[in-house]
Design a protein around this motif. Sequence first.
Motif, PDB file in Angstrom:
ATOM      1  N   GLU A 116      -1.665 -15.743  -7.623  1.00  0.00           N
ATOM      2  CA  GLU A 116      -0.474 -15.079  -8.152  1.00  0.00           C
ATOM      3  C   GLU A 116       0.711 -16.061  -8.192  1.00  0.00           C
ATOM      4  O   GLU A 116       1.536 -16.034  -9.110  1.00  0.00           O
ATOM      5  N   ASN A 162       3.522  -8.877   4.128  1.00  0.00           N
ATOM      6  CA  ASN A 162       2.260  -8.524   3.449  1.00  0.00           C
ATOM      7  C   ASN A 162       1.967  -9.365   2.219  1.00  0.00           C
ATOM      8  O   ASN A 162       0.812  -9.500   1.831  1.00  0.00           O
ATOM      9  N   ARG A 296      -0.194  -2.954   1.251  1.00  0.00           N
ATOM     10  CA  ARG A 296       0.539  -3.400   0.069  1.00  0.00           C
ATOM     11  C   ARG A 296       1.611  -2.380  -0.205  1.00  0.00           C
ATOM     12  O   ARG A 296       1.394  -1.180   0.041  1.00  0.00           O
ATOM     13  N   CYS A 297       2.704  -2.804  -0.806  1.00  0.00           N
ATOM     14  CA  CYS A 297       3.688  -1.783  -1.197  1.00  0.00           C
ATOM     15  C   CYS A 297       3.115  -0.936  -2.319  1.00  0.00           C
ATOM     16  O   CYS A 297       3.558   0.186  -2.529  1.00  0.00           O
ATOM     17  N   THR A 298       2.099  -1.455  -3.013  1.00  0.00           N
ATOM     18  CA  THR A 298       1.457  -0.693  -4.083  1.00  0.00           C
ATOM     19  C   THR A 298       0.198   0.060  -3.625  1.00  0.00           C
ATOM     20  O   THR A 298      -0.516   0.637  -4.456  1.00  0.00           O
ATOM     21  N   GLY A 459      -2.374  -4.253  -7.302  1.00  0.00           N
ATOM     22  CA  GLY A 459      -2.977  -5.400  -7.972  1.00  0.00           C
ATOM     23  C   GLY A 459      -2.403  -5.689  -9.341  1.00  0.00           C
ATOM     24  O   GLY A 459      -3.127  -6.051 -10.268  1.00  0.00           O
ATOM     25  N   ALA A 460      -1.068  -5.569  -9.473  1.00  0.00           N
ATOM     26  CA  ALA A 460      -0.429  -5.854 -10.761  1.00  0.00           C
ATOM     27  C   ALA A 460      -0.511  -7.334 -11.117  1.00  0.00           C
ATOM     28  O   ALA A 460      -0.510  -8.187 -10.243  1.00  0.00           O
TER      29      ALA A 460
HETATM   30  C1  UN1 Z   1       3.842  -6.071  -2.378  1.00  0.00           C
HETATM   31  O1  UN1 Z   1       3.013  -5.397  -1.775  1.00  0.00           O
HETATM   32  O2  UN1 Z   1       4.966  -6.313  -1.891  1.00  0.00           O
HETATM   33  O3  UN1 Z   1       0.642  -5.322  -7.368  1.00  0.00           O
HETATM   34  C2  UN1 Z   1       3.584  -6.734  -3.682  1.00  0.00           C
HETATM   35  C3  UN1 Z   1       0.229  -5.768  -6.293  1.00  0.00           C
HETATM   36  C4  UN1 Z   1       0.564  -7.203  -5.962  1.00  0.00           C
HETATM   37  C5  UN1 Z   1       1.921  -7.337  -5.390  1.00  0.00           C
HETATM   38  C6  UN1 Z   1       2.248  -6.393  -4.273  1.00  0.00           C
HETATM   39  N1  UN1 Z   1       0.451  -7.982  -7.159  1.00  0.00           N
HETATM   40  O4  UN1 Z   1      -0.415  -5.109  -5.508  1.00  0.00           O
END
Ligand code: UN1
Length: 509
Positions: A116, A162, A296-298, A459-460
Motif C-alpha cells: 500500500e 494498526n 482495522r478501522c474498516t 481492504g480499500a
Molecule cells: C485503517 O484501518 O486505519 O481499507 C486503514 C483498508 C486499508 C486501510 C485501513 N486499506 O482496510
Amino acid sequence: MTGTTLPGTDALRERALAALGAAGVTPQYGEGLTARTPITGEVLFDLHATTASEADEAIAAAAGAFRTWRTTPAPARGDLVRRLGELLRAHRSELADLVTIEAGKIRSEALGEIQEMIDICDFAVGLSRQLYGRTIASERPGHRLAESWHPLGVAGVISAFNFPAAVWSWNTALALVCGDTVVWKPSEATPLISSACSGLLDRAAQDVGAPREVHRLLLAGREVGEQLVGDSRVALISATGSTRMGREVGPRVAARFGRSLLELGGNNASIVTPSADLELALSGIVFAAAGTAGQRCTTLRRLIVHRDIADEVVERLVVAYRKLPIGDPFAEGTLVGPLITAEAAERMRDALNRAEAEGGKVLVGGGRRLAEDAPSAAYAEPAIVRMPEQTAVVRAETFAPILYVLTYRDFDEAIALNNAVPQGLSSSVFTGDQQEAERFLAADGSDCGISNVNIGTSGAEIGGAFGGEKETGGGRESGSDAWRSYMRRATNTVNYSSRLTLAQNVSFL
Ligand code: UN1
C-alpha cells in the motif's frame, strides 16, 4: 496450523534489529518509551522518548524547510517520493517483519501494508505533475479567473498502531509532493517500524539532494502529540485514531484556525440479501471481520442479513470461524494474530459481556488462546454474536474481532440499520439484484464514506479517497483528489484589459 509454539522475545528482538539494520537505523536506546511485541506481549527495547524541546526543535526545522520546499518544482518533489518508493520496494520484507513484530499482523497482511505504501508513492509521483488548478469563465471582459494550488505548510501526522506505516505514507507521500513538510507522531506501540520508515525517507532525501528537514519523527507519548496539535506552526493535523481522540484534536486545531483531517472510528456493516452469492459473501465477510484480528478501522463489525437466509449464513460463518488458525503471525497458515495489548482483550471481553446482557448470544469465539505460552500476549478467538436488535454495544466501536449479526425484513430497513450508528466509515452490500445495489449506493442509501457492492468493508485500494462521515471525522486521505487537503487554494482574478470593470455590474467613481 494454529501456531501452538510462538517465537521467543529474544528471537523477535534479533529479527527486529536485523530489519532496522537493513533500513540503516539503530534504535535510539534510552528512557521514556518501550518497544513491545504483541506476539509475546513482552518488551523488546527501552527507547529514548522525544522531549518537548526536541519536538519544538523538530517543528521549527520542518517549518524552516518548508520555505525552500514550497518553491521546489513539484516534479522535483516527486523525485524524492519516487526514491522513497524504490527504497520501500527494496526493503519490503524487513519492513513487513517490523509490522508483524510490532502490530502483530500476519505475513501476507504485513506485506500488503508495505505494498500500500509503494502504491501511494507511485500515485504521488504521478500527482507531482498533476496538481491541477482550474480556469473559470469570468463575467468580465478582458479578465481571467483561475485558481492555483499552493503548498500549505507543515503537516502534522498522528497515526495509529494498526496501520503503523501505510497511514504515514498516505499522508507523507501526498504532503511532500504538495510542497509541505511533515512532522510525524506515530502510535507509542510502533516506534520501530516508524524509525525504519523515517530512516528510509532520510536516505531518499540524501540520495536526491532534498533537505533532510522535510520530515521529522517524534517518538513519544500523548503530551508530545498534544504539543504538535497545539502548535500554530503546524498548518494541518492529519490524525488517525479513535473518535475520542478526534473529539479532543478537532476543537484544539480549530481553536487556532488550523486545518484538520480526521480519520476516526468505524462501525462498518455489510448487508446480505437473499440474492447474494453466498460463497463469495462468506469469504468477504470472514476476511473483513476476522482479518487483522478485527483491528482495522474498516473491519466489518455488523452483519445485517435478510431473515430468510440468516440461519444458513450464520451456520456457515460459525463453521468457518471454528477453523480459523489463530497464533504466531509469522507462521505460515495463521490467519489471526494477536490483539495489540492485554487491555484490548479485556475490552473485547467487556463488550461480549455487555452484548449478552443486552440480549445477544455468542455463537462462536470470545475465548483466549495461547495463554500458557505467552501470558502477557492476547490471542483472542474472533467472535460472532447474534443480537435481537442494534443495542448500545453494537453502536459502539470495540477494536477487536466481534461480529454482531442482525436480521432485516425489507431492504429499506437494512439501509436504515446500516446508517443508524454514530460512525460512517465503510459499508457494503452483497446482492445479485442491481436495484438493491444501486439503492445502497444512492443518495438515500448508505451514509458512509466508503460503500461497496459484493465485497467486504475493508481492504480499500489507495486510488480512491479514504475516510468517512459523522463520527468518523469527515477527512479524506490517499487517492482521488484527497491531495487538496494538503494545499491551499488561491483564486486569481487577472485584468488584462485597460479598463477597470467591477463585478456584479457595480459602478463606483
Ligand atoms: C485503517 O484501518 O486505519 O481499507 C486503514 C483498508 C486499508 C486501510 C485501513 N486499506 O482496510
